[in-house]
Design an enzyme around this catalytic site. Structure first.
Site, PDB file in Angstrom:
ATOM      1  N   PRO A 156     -28.068  -1.776  19.882  1.00 59.29           N
ATOM      2  CG  PRO A 156     -26.315  -0.862  19.049  1.00 59.29           C
ATOM      3  CD  PRO A 156     -26.650  -1.337  20.422  1.00 59.29           C
TER       4      PRO A 156
ATOM      5  CB  CYS B   1     -33.010  -0.727  12.622  1.00 61.38           C
ATOM      6  SG  CYS B   1     -30.716  -0.133  12.630  1.00 61.38           S
TER       7      CYS B   1
ATOM      8  CB  ALA C  10     -27.557   2.411  13.385  1.00 67.36           C
TER       9      ALA C  10
ATOM     10  CD  GLN D 283     -24.894   1.105  16.692  1.00 67.24           C
ATOM     11  OE1 GLN D 283     -25.726   1.153  15.673  1.00 67.24           O
ATOM     12  NE2 GLN D 283     -23.966   0.307  16.812  1.00 67.24           N
TER      13      GLN D 283
ATOM     14  CE1 TYR E 209     -25.453  -0.512   7.510  1.00 69.00           C
ATOM     15  CE2 TYR E 209     -25.313  -1.312   9.561  1.00 69.00           C
ATOM     16  CZ  TYR E 209     -25.713  -0.927   8.185  1.00 69.00           C
ATOM     17  OH  TYR E 209     -27.174  -1.778   9.130  1.00 69.00           O
TER      18      TYR E 209
ATOM     19  NE  ARG F 131     -22.338  -3.838  17.699  1.00 74.97           N
ATOM     20  CZ  ARG F 131     -23.740  -4.343  17.127  1.00 74.97           C
ATOM     21  NH1 ARG F 131     -24.862  -3.448  17.179  1.00 74.97           N
ATOM     22  NH2 ARG F 131     -23.963  -5.561  17.824  1.00 74.97           N
TER      23      ARG F 131
ATOM     24  CG  LEU G  29     -27.111 -16.311  17.181  1.00 72.40           C
ATOM     25  CD1 LEU G  29     -26.053 -17.447  16.082  1.00 72.40           C
ATOM     26  CD2 LEU G  29     -28.556 -16.070  16.968  1.00 72.40           C
TER      27      LEU G  29
ATOM     28  NE  ARG H 236     -30.484 -11.819  16.322  1.00 68.90           N
ATOM     29  CZ  ARG H 236     -29.806 -12.214  15.343  1.00 68.90           C
ATOM     30  NH1 ARG H 236     -30.296 -12.542  13.983  1.00 68.90           N
ATOM     31  NH2 ARG H 236     -28.595 -12.787  15.152  1.00 68.90           N
TER      32      ARG H 236
END
Length: 371
Positions: free
Chosen positions: A25, A27, A59, A102, A185, A233, A304, A327
């Protein structure tokens, strides 16, 4: 040639993934009043053409005040549900990739501006700002407006909101739900002693700090169809003195497994600005490995993971069952294609793109199931 494990099928619950590549996920900060927009159609649509095994929606807040920013996606109203249905219907017309969501609540990290405008907290009296809520009245960063500590009524409200969002996700035909208990969160805030200073049964001991996240998981699991997976998660560590640890993560994972959790996605950090993260390739894989060794649940590694051989090594050494990329697939939306080409594997591609298959990879696109 031995088939790369990255491109072997994997079963979670009652449905099978074509390969071990999960799109994590991410954002997008492009919603309007919690509702998905055309941006999400474009963003998720291109990822649904990537050949990955599973696509996870960003999310998604279970209440308006649970959004990270005013531009976050929500699933707390009929309007949010209708907007998401429109996006999903558009994607499903052209892709059969399984889609998960999510579900999240940002807690004290809510009410922020979008990242490209600095991402700072917006106070309640400013446009686009609101009063945040958390386990305890401790701000995330110095100078921020402290959150309101959730009382019993507030806890019930949040738990019910997670369950309601799970029911909406089921109506939307989503294949799986992931409960967000990571990255600082709300549910992570309950887990960590750095953010949870409660003196009731939801604070203090590890058992007490786990109590509310486990209650939320139970509520989501009960609200979502039994034949569809519910995963979680987690942040494997806070990377901060006195914070949440990998040992506690393992105990949390065991408790989740006992409650019927279908898998665990191991990330890290996000709870405090004091974190000291040793960022580098595979820096979170040891956290996934620790959970993998202690449970029999499917484990997803993330962080990564950018190289094809790197991803294959994580799976072939048994450190995780699946790998998640974020990413890397934004930068290269055909990452699974290129990984399949590297390993001599096949990946599904849309009929409209079949002519793009390079001559040196004549068996790259799997067209057996194509009309």
């Amino acid at each position: 040639m031995t088939q790369a494990k990255l491109f072997t099928p994997f079963r979670i619950g009652d449905f099978e993934l074509a390969n071990r590549i999960v799109i994590a996920p991410m954002c997008q900060y492009s919603a309007e009043d919690g509702c998905m927009t055309d941006w999400h159609m474009i963003h998720l649509g291109q990822l649904a053409m990537s050949g990955a095994g599973l696509l996870t929606i960003e999310a998604t807040a279970v209440t308006p005040e649970g959004r990270i920013s005013y531009a976050d996606v929500g699933l707390y109203s009929d309007e949010c549900e209708a907007a998401m249905r429109r996006v999903l219907d558009g994607i499903r017309r052209w892709s059969d990739m399984p889609i998960a969501i999510q579900l999240a609540h940002a807690g004290r990290k809510a009410s922020t501006d979008v990242p490209w405008k600095g991402g700072a907290q917006i106070p309640p009296h400013r446009p686009h700002g609101w009063q945040t809520e958390a386990p305890s009245a401790l701000p995330h960063s110095d100078g921020e407006v402290p959150p309101t500590a959730l009382d019993r009524e507030g806890l019930t409200r949040v738990q019910d909101a997670f369950a309601d969002a799970a029911r909406r996700a089921a109506r939307l035909g989503l294949h799986a739900v992931q409960v967000h208990a990571a990255h600082g969160y709300l549910l992570h805030q309950f887990l960590s002693p750095l953010s949870n200073r409660r003196e009731d049964e939801y604070g203090g001991s590890l058992e007490n700090r786990m109590r509310f996240p486990l209650e939320v998981f139970d509520a989501v699991r009960a609200a979502f169809p039994a034949d569809r997976p519910v995963t979680v998660r987690v942040s494997g560590t806070d990377w901060a003195d006195g914070g949440w640890t990998i040992g506690e993560t393992v105990e949390f994972a065991k408790a989740l497994e006992a409650r019927g959790c279908s898998g665990i996605h191991v990330s890290s950090g996000g709870l405090t600005p004091a974190q000291r993260i040793p960022v580098g390739p595979n820096y979170q894989v040891p956290l996934a490995r620790a959970v993998k060794q202690a449970t029999s649940m499917p484990v997803i590694a993330v962080g990564l993971i950018t190289d094809f051989v790197q991803a294959e090594a994580i799976l072939s050494t048994g450190d995780a069952d699946l790998i998640a990329i974020a990413r890397a697939i934004i930068y290269d939306p055909r990452w699974p294609w290129h990984a399949a080409a590297h390993f001599g594997a096949a990946v599904k591609a849309p009929s409209q793109y079949l002519r793009s298959q390079p001559r040196q990879f004549p068996n790259l696109f799997d067209v057996r199931a194509d009309d």
